[in-house]
Each structure stands twice: as structure tokens, then as C-alpha cells.
Design a protein around this motif. Structure first.
Motif, PDB file in Angstrom:
ATOM      1  N   ASP A  37       0.828  -1.207   0.000  1.00 49.54           N
ATOM      2  CA  ASP A  37       0.000   0.000   0.000  1.00 49.54           C
ATOM      3  C   ASP A  37       0.862   1.257   0.000  1.00 49.54           C
ATOM      4  OD1 ASP A  37      -2.925   0.985   0.458  1.00 49.54           O
ATOM      5  OD2 ASP A  37      -1.739   2.139   1.897  1.00 49.54           O
ATOM      6  N   GLY A  38       2.109   1.133   0.424  1.00 47.66           N
ATOM      7  CA  GLY A  38       2.989   2.283   0.511  1.00 47.66           C
ATOM      8  C   GLY A  38       3.789   2.578  -0.729  1.00 47.66           C
ATOM      9  N   TYR A  39       3.698   1.728  -1.770  1.00 43.88           N
ATOM     10  CA  TYR A  39       4.507   2.021  -2.957  1.00 43.88           C
ATOM     11  C   TYR A  39       3.839   1.667  -4.278  1.00 43.88           C
ATOM     12  CZ  TYR A  39       5.808  -2.923  -2.189  1.00 43.88           C
ATOM     13  OH  TYR A  39       5.785  -4.280  -1.971  1.00 43.88           O
ATOM     14  N   LEU A  40       2.756   0.906  -4.273  1.00 40.73           N
ATOM     15  CA  LEU A  40       2.103   0.595  -5.545  1.00 40.73           C
ATOM     16  C   LEU A  40       1.454   1.852  -6.122  1.00 40.73           C
ATOM     17  CD1 LEU A  40       0.386  -2.893  -5.232  1.00 40.73           C
ATOM     18  CD2 LEU A  40       2.307  -2.227  -6.671  1.00 40.73           C
ATOM     19  N   THR A  69      12.661  -2.097   0.537  1.00 39.48           N
ATOM     20  CA  THR A  69      12.937  -0.676   0.331  1.00 39.48           C
ATOM     21  C   THR A  69      11.926   0.181   1.073  1.00 39.48           C
ATOM     22  OG1 THR A  69      13.893  -1.136  -1.842  1.00 39.48           O
ATOM     23  CG2 THR A  69      13.201   1.128  -1.403  1.00 39.48           C
ATOM     24  N   HIS A  70      10.659  -0.204   0.983  1.00 37.52           N
ATOM     25  CA  HIS A  70       9.615   0.532   1.710  1.00 37.52           C
ATOM     26  C   HIS A  70       9.886   0.504   3.208  1.00 37.52           C
ATOM     27  CE1 HIS A  70       5.606   0.566   3.792  1.00 37.52           C
ATOM     28  NE2 HIS A  70       5.528   1.688   3.108  1.00 37.52           N
ATOM     29  N   PHE A 119       1.709   0.272   7.408  1.00 37.87           N
ATOM     30  CA  PHE A 119       2.837   0.321   8.340  1.00 37.87           C
ATOM     31  C   PHE A 119       3.024  -0.962   9.145  1.00 37.87           C
ATOM     32  CE2 PHE A 119       1.645   4.694   7.536  1.00 37.87           C
ATOM     33  CZ  PHE A 119       2.859   5.357   7.434  1.00 37.87           C
ATOM     34  N   GLY A 120       2.068  -1.875   9.088  1.00 42.82           N
ATOM     35  CA  GLY A 120       2.170  -3.109   9.854  1.00 42.82           C
ATOM     36  C   GLY A 120       2.909  -4.185   9.091  1.00 42.82           C
ATOM     37  N   SER A 121       4.216  -4.187   9.168  1.00 45.67           N
ATOM     38  CA  SER A 121       5.041  -5.126   8.407  1.00 45.67           C
ATOM     39  C   SER A 121       4.818  -6.559   8.879  1.00 45.67           C
ATOM     40  CB  SER A 121       6.520  -4.762   8.562  1.00 45.67           C
ATOM     41  OG  SER A 121       6.766  -3.446   8.113  1.00 45.67           O
ATOM     42  N   ALA A 166       9.368   6.321  -0.982  1.00 40.52           N
ATOM     43  CA  ALA A 166       9.494   4.882  -1.212  1.00 40.52           C
ATOM     44  C   ALA A 166       9.477   4.561  -2.701  1.00 40.52           C
ATOM     45  CB  ALA A 166       8.372   4.139  -0.489  1.00 40.52           C
ATOM     46  N   VAL A 167       8.570   5.188  -3.439  1.00 44.29           N
ATOM     47  CA  VAL A 167       8.492   4.938  -4.878  1.00 44.29           C
ATOM     48  C   VAL A 167       9.773   5.385  -5.570  1.00 44.29           C
ATOM     49  CG1 VAL A 167       7.284   5.563  -6.999  1.00 44.29           C
ATOM     50  CG2 VAL A 167       5.972   5.045  -4.940  1.00 44.29           C
TER      51      VAL A 167
END
Length: 793
Positions: free
Chosen positions: A282-285, A375-376, A439-441, A599-600
């Protein structure tokens, strides 16, 4: 089992049959008309009762317990609006496929539509949100009626837990006396004992099977899944969900990465040790990223629609073959891009497919996702460290810049890291569940994450969480994460802490209103944005400490050390605790955007992609130079013109005639290589049209005479087209397309570069050979002309 009256006998028979069917708990709200059911449940030794003052909270509590256990917890209420208060939880249970049994008391039939007090039409009160509705009718102490009642009890449990699971509504009509008051002659003396006591076990034993596919269907799906680039997408699921071991087996067999929703039951736990679970998508797509990635060939989807909007958009934009696996055969994919609906049990299907697959997909494709996720995570870690460093330096300088990289998602990340192991974590809708998604890895720690994503409302959050907590063992901790509006909606649900003997740690993220609306375009229109959407309330929640006898702490969100300390103390201290985290929704949203952009950019600029871009750029430059060289030089100029002035005039004539046109077309085709979908098809059509034009041009050249003086000036441009453009197509596109095709098929970067380099080298050799042959031909022609001249002399 003697009974004082028919109402008591009726209720006892029904409750005993529920107990025989596996019911262990019930939620009861006080009311007069439901007295027979309440007394029967309360006096049954094998059923634990939870008393709730509010019917809405009671229904959500039962919903939460069923979410955690997968078992039915009935709810009991009196007639009238009490039953209507169940409706929000009924909708959630229906949408989320959670078993729920609603037992509503009702007045006798003659009192309906008569103005009688507390009497409404409760027939099919919840519409089609229930799997089954039944009006039980008035109690009748006959053998057949009692057998029917026991059968109805068994059917209700089976229907509520069948596929798809959901709510069942049974409506009971009772006349007075409602209490267990003896009524002479109310129960016939010759009533068979079985009608009174039931059978040794359940009156009706139910067996529920799983849907399985035929061998031919499995072979077809297996063939489609034997692709280089595939994904396993698991959305929110309810118990029993999908077996993590089956997911691991299929992931190993296919080589596909697993994109697991935080509510899927797969993102957290031991399964993450053995398979590539992706959690930061969700943080980079974004379109900027997936336009640089090859599209997935096939996607295998389970569960409800993913929480992540970027993931849903990615699946829609790339349009792979999508298998939507749903055991109920329902369509749960709102973009309507899935290509196949597979009606089968998810766990059994995965085990079967894992045994049939024999060729795993691309390791490069899988590593691409793992690298992006790493990376994210590194971006979050680096900016988090930066924030903490800033805090220290700011104290010395007197500046308060500690919010530079803080957003509410950091709180979710801290909770997932610091929570006891094991823990059940219930997360509210709106921003908390979205922040957990980003954020929940993934972690190997035991985390059971739950949420109400059926209808995604913010009501009943605390009650649902406490219901889940009521099913936990003494060694497992309950953590509820909620926003301020959701907390306000369901504050009365906190009464269950004491009344139902539940303990919890509640993290209240207070951004003073509806922070999620900052994600929407309406943010640009203020008014009415602030007053009608954000709706700041300014409420002080600390008084709930005294009302519900719990500890209460308040910290600023930017005080990360303060929150971590308060959270650790709360989860290691007996009793229930509320930690209020005060944040700013707008600044949090801006930080989310900045983290996403960083992140992207980081993913797009990693060293592998940089090397790839540099090599391809050099190759493209070389091919352009060679193609231009052929366009301008490799004609019949050197053979036709002997003087420098004539040669130079023809050189510039060809350059002016062709370079401007073909440079633009070259760029069009060059950019078309990286395109997909309709744009790629358009590019291929352009190439096909050009090849057709080349054939026509070649015929014209042959017709007019390639070497004649009369046709030379007219054919300069045609020579340019026939030779130069064909060389662009053959020399330039061939190695680059081979290179990109290898990368798309999952070959390593060095292998793709090596093959492209070899292809480029062969192209140069062929061009040099072609040039040498033409030079020899020209020399031979000049020698012939010289000999002819001598003879003529």
C-alpha cells in the motif's frame, strides 16, 4: 425435566438443543417479553451468559466473539425497538460472513397492528441481511411441535455457520405468564419423555462438506498458473479462513509472492518464516511504479476485497488473468476485472494445486516484490530514526520540528512491534486499518488481527473488540485500536469491561474529527470541509476513566518514547487501560504522501534499475547512431557520385528529406516498447503499417530504376525509407526487444544485458560486412568503368 408452564418448557427445550449443538455463551439484554428465554439460558449449566444493558453493544459483542472463535454466540432481547438495535451488527455479520443467532421476543399475534405497547412488525425485520428467518410461533406442548422446535434450533446453527456464514433470525411469540410460574394443566401428562428431554446428543446432527473441483478443472487452472509472473492475493478473511500451511505449500510450488491483507490471517505468524509475504504494497504501488514493471500473468485471489486501494487499482490496471476463489460462489471484486470465479474451498484447493504444479515461476519476479517491500521498510526506518534524531537536536536548539516525519501510522507500527506475543489486535475502520495495512510489516510473532470490514462502519468497534477479547485465554492480550469518532460512537460498550469480565488495552488515536476525509478531493472545498466532514468536536475522553473504572493516559503522537512507555506499561499491568494519542490528521496525511513518494522514488532508483537504465540508454544511443549512419551514408551515393561537391549535396539532401520525419517516428516507436495494453497494440500496428509501406516503396524504387540519373533525385527519400527505416526496425528494435523480453520473462539482469550486447555486436558485424560488400561492389564497378573507358579510347 418437569416444567411449570408451556413457556418455560418451550424455552428450556430450545436452549438445551442449542447447548447440544455446541453453543457455549449467550448475550442477553434485559426485557420482559424475553423472560422465558433469559431464564432458560441463565439456568443452563453449560452456557455462560453475558449481560448487556444496550442491545446494539450486545449484538456487536456477540459478533466479535464469533469473529475470534468461529462459533455462534446467540443474542436475546425483548420486543420493539430493542430488536431494531441489532440491525447494524446484523448487516456487518452478513457482509463479513460471521455467524450470528438473533433471538427476539414478540407479542402474541392478536396484539399486532392494534396499537399495543412495545409492539412492532418483527417479521423479516432485517430483510435479506439474514441467511434465514423463522417465526417460531406460540409455544405448544405437543410432541410434534417440540420436535419441530428442536429441529429449528439445529437448523439455525447449521445455517449460521454454513457457507457463507451469517446471521439467522428466530422470532418467538410469548403470552403471559412469562415467568416460571406454575400453571395447572398447562403441560399434558402424557407428553413423551423425548419431547421434554430431547435425545442423548443433538436432536439433529449436521454434517457440512466442502466444495471441490473436478480433475479437469484442476488441470485447467494448474496450466494457467504455470506462469513466470504470478501473485497470491489474500484479502480480509473470517474464521476458518485459509490454512497458512496450505498457502505456504502453494507459494513454494508456484514461486509466487503472497500479498497478504492485515486481516487475512496470513501476514503475521510463523508462516512468514517460510514464504515471501509482502505487506508494504500500500505504501509504494502506484502507476509510476507499475509502468516500469512487467505485468503479472496470473493472480490467485482469496477472501474479501483487499483493504488497500492502491492494490485494487494495480490489479485493475494490469488486467492479468485473475482467479477469484470463493467457497460460496459469490462475487466479491468491485472492479469487475477478475476473469474466473472458482467455487471451491480455499484450503483444499491450494493443497491440490501445490501437488500438481511442477514449474515454479520467476525468481526475479518474486525478488522484485521482496526488494520493493524491503525498500519501503527501509524508508520507514530511516525516516523514523531521522525523526528521533531531530527530537534530540530540537531540544538543544529550542525548535519543535519533531513532527517532520511523524504520522499516525507510526503508532500502528509501534503497537505491532511492542504487543505481547500472542495478542489479538482489533483495529477500527477509517484510518487505523489503512495505517495498519501500510505500516504493519509482516512478523513471525503471533498476531490475530481482526476488524469489521464487512460494511466498514465505525459503530460498535469497542463492543466487537471486547467480544473478541471475551474468548481469549488468560495468556493472550487484547488490544483495541480506534479513532476518536469510533470511540465516541461506542463508549457505552466499555461497560462490558466489568460486566463481562474482559480486560483490554485501548489505543485511542484522537485527531479531533474525521481525518480520513483529508484523502478525498473534498479537502479542497472549505467550507464545508471542516464543519461538515472533519467535524472537530473538542471532546475530552478522560472522564471515561471514572465511569468505567480503567486507567487513562494521554500522550502526544510525536512523543514516541512516551507512547512506547505507556503502551508497554499497559500491556504488562493488570486491568484495562486507555492510551489517548493526540495527533494532527492533516499533517499525518501529508507525511503519508511524502513517505509514499520517497518509497516509490527509492524503488525506481535502486542500483539494479539504474544499471538497467544506463545499459539500455547506451544501447539505444548506439543503435540510433548506427541507424542514422545507415540512413545517411549507406545508399548508392559513393557509387553514383565521384566528385566531393556532388556527394556532399546528395548527403545533405537525404538528411533534410528524411531525418526530421524519421526522428519523430523513431521516438514514437522507441517509447512504444515500454507500453502495454492498447498502447502497445497501437505501436505494433504502426510498425506493421511501416513494413507495408516499405514493401510498396521498394516496388516504386525498382520500377523507376535505382541507379538511373533520371530517377535518382526522386528516389533519394524512398531510398532513405527503404533502407534507413528498415534498419531502424531490424537493428534498433531487435536487441532492445530481446533484452526487455528476457527481463520480463524473469531472466537475471546480467543475462539479459549479455544477450542484448551479443545481439548488438552481431548487428554491428552485419552492418560492417554489408558496408564492406558495398565498397567492394563500388570498387569493382569503378574498375569496370575504367576498363570500359580504355577500350572505348
Amino acid at each position: 425435566m418437569s416444567a411449570p408452564n408451556r413457556n418455560t418448557l418451550w424455552a428450556r427445550a430450545f436452549v438445551s438443543e442449542l447447548a447440544a449443538g455446541g453453543v457455549e455463551t449467550v448475550c442477553i439484554s434485559p426485557g420482559s417479553r424475553s423472560t422465558p428465554l433469559t431464564v432458560a439460558f441463565d439456568r443452563h449449566d453449560d452456557i455462560k451468559t453475558f449481560s448487556h444493558l444496550d442491545e446494539r453493544s450486545a449484538a456487536y459483542f456477540a459478533l466479535g466473539r464469533a469473529r475470534r472463535t468461529g462459533a455462534v454466540t446467540p443474542v436475546v432481547c425483548t420486543s420493539g425497538t430493542a430488536a431494531a438495535n441489532y440491525h447494524p451488527a446484523v448487516i456487518e455479520a452478513s457482509q463479513a460472513r460471521v455467524p450470528l443467532l438473533l433471538l427476539t421476543a414478540d407479542r402474541p399475534p392478536e396484539l399486532h397492528d392494534s396499537g399495543a405497547n412495545q409492539t412492532i412488525d418483527q417479521t423479516k425485520l432485517y430483510g435479506d441481511a439474514v441467511r434465514w428467518f423463522q417465526n417460531i410461533g406460540e409455544p405448544e406442548p405437543t410432541a410434534r411441535k417440540l420436535r419441530s422446535l428442536r429441529t429449528t434450533a439445529a437448523r439455525s446453527l447449521t445455517t449460521a455457520t454454513d457457507t457463507p456464514a451469517g446471521p439467522v433470525h428466530l422470532n418467538f411469540s410469548f403470552r403471559k405468564p412469562l415467568e416460571p410460574t406454575p400453571v395447572s394443566g398447562d403441560i399434558p401428562e402424557d407428553l413423551p419423555e423425548e419431547s421434554i428431554t430431547g435425545r442423548d446428543d443433538a436432536f439433529v446432527e449436521s454434517t457440512i462438506g466442502n466444495r471441490v473441483l473436478t480433475e479437469n478443472s484442476l488441470q485447467t487452472i494448474t496450466h494457467s498458473l504455470s506462469a513466470s509472473r504470478g501473485l497470491i492475493v489474500i484479502g480480509p478473511m473470517t474464521i476458518p479462513g485459509v490454512d497458512p500451511e496450505a498457502v505456504a505449500a502453494f507459494a513454494h510450488a508456484s514461486g509466487f509472492p503472497v500479498l497478504a491483507d492485515p486481516l487475512s490471517g496470513i501476514r503475521y505468524g510463523g508462516v512468514t518464516r517460510t514464504i515471501p509475504v509482502i505487506g508494504g504494497y500500500d505504501g509504494y504501488l502506484t502507476s509510476e511504479l507499475w509502468n516500469h514493471w512487467p505485468d503479472p500473468d496470473v493472480v490467485l485471489r482469496f477472501g474479501a476485497s483487499p483493504t488497500s486501494k492502491p492494490l485494487r487499482q494495480y490489479l485493475e490496471a494490469t488486467s492479468p488473468t485473475q482467479y477469484l476463489v470463493d467457497p460460496a460462489g459469490e462475487w466479491r471484486e468491485a472492479t469487475f476485472t477478475a476473469t474466473d470465479l472458482v467455487v471451491a474451498d480455499p484450503t483444499q484447493l491450494l493443497w491440490q494445486l501445490s501437488r500438481m504444479l511442477d514449474t515454479p515461476g520467476s525468481s526475479t519476479w518474486r525478488q522484485r516484490w521482496l526488494n520493493a517491500d524491503e525498500t519501503h521498510a527501509s524508508v520507514l526506518t530511516e525516516t523514523d530514526s531521522h525523526s528521533q534524531t531531530d527530537d534530540a537536536s530540537d531540544e538543544e536548539s529550542g525548535n519543535d520540528q519533531s513532527e517532520t516525519w511523524f504520522c499516525e501510522g507510526r503508532i500502528l507500527a509501534d503497537i505491532m512491534t511492542l504487543a505481547p506475543d500472542p495478542a489479538t489486535i482489533f483495529v477500527s475502520n477509517s484510518m487505523p486499518v489503512r495505517d495498519l495495512d501500510r505500516f504493519g510489516s509482516p512478523t513471525t510473532q503471533s498476531r490475530t488481527v481482526l476488524g469489521n470490514r464487512g460494511a466498514s462502519g465505525i459503530d460498535g468497534i469497542l463492543s466487537t473488540a471486547l467480544g473478541a477479547g471475551s474468548a481469549l485465554s488468560t495468556t493472550e492480550h487484547l488490544i483495541a485500536i480506534t479513532g476518536d469518532l469510533a470511540y465516541y460512537h461506542d463508549m457505552n460498550g466499555l461497560a462490558a469491561l466489568e460486566r463481562c469480565d474482559v480486560t483490554a488495552t485501548v489505543v485511542l488515536i484522537n485527531n479531533d474529527g474525521g481525518g480520513i476525509f483529508h484523502k478525498l478531493p473534498i479537502e479542497s472545498y472549505d467550507p464545508p470541509f471542516t464543519s461538515q466532514f472533519v467535524t472537530p468536536h473538542g471532546l475530552d475522553f478522560e472522564p471515561t476513566k471514572e465511569i468505567y473504572d480503567l486507567s487513562f493516559a494521554r500522550v502526544r503522537g510525536t512523543d514516541r518514547d512516551g507512547f512506547q512507555t505507556a503502551f508497554t506499561e499497559a500491556t504488562t499491568t493488570a486491568g484495562s487501560h486507555v492510551i489517548e494519542v493526540v495527533t494532527d490528521s492533516e499533517s499525518s496525511h501529508r507525511v503519508r504522501e511524502q513517505l509514499h513518494t520517497r518509497a516509490v522514488d527509492r524503488i525506481l532508483s535502486n542500483w539494479t534499475l539504474t544499471v538497467y537504465r544506463c545499459v539500455v540508454s547506451v544501447m539505444n544511443l548506439c543503435h540510433w547512431i548506427l541507424a542514422t549512419y545507415q540512413i545517411i551514408i549507406m545508399g548508392d551515393i559513393s557509387c553514383t557520385y565521384t566528385s566531393d561537391s556532388e556527394w556532399r549535396a546528395e548527403f545533405f539532401s537525404r538528411a533534410r528529406a528524411g531525418m526530421s520525419v524519421w526522428f519523430q517516428r523513431f521516438l514514437t516507436l522507441r517509447n512504444g516498447i515500454a507500453l502495454r495494453g492498447p498502447r502497445r497494440l497501437m505501436t505494433l500496428r504502426i510498425i506493421a503499417d511501416m513494413r507495408s509501406q516499405l514493401s510498396e516503396s521498394r516496388l516504386i524504387v525498382q520500377k523507376n530504376g535505382m541507379h538511373s540519373d533520371r530517377g535518382l533525385s526522386m528516389n533519394c527519400t524512398l531510398l532513405l525509407i527503404t533502407r534507413g527505416s528498415r534498419q531502424i526496425l531490424d537493428v534498433f528494435f531487435s536487441p532492445v526487444m530481446v533484452h526487455q523480453r528476457m527481463m520480463a520473462d524473469g531472466h537475471s539482469l546480467p543475462a539479459a544485458i549479455s544477450l542484448s550486447a551479443v545481439n548488438l555486436g552481431m548487428s554491428i558485424v552485419m552492418m560492417m560486412k554489408h558496408r564492406m560488400m558495398r565498397m567492394r561492389s563500388c570498387v569493382r564497378q569503378k574498375q569496370d568503368d575504367s576498363i570500359s573507358s580504355r577500350f572505348s579510347d
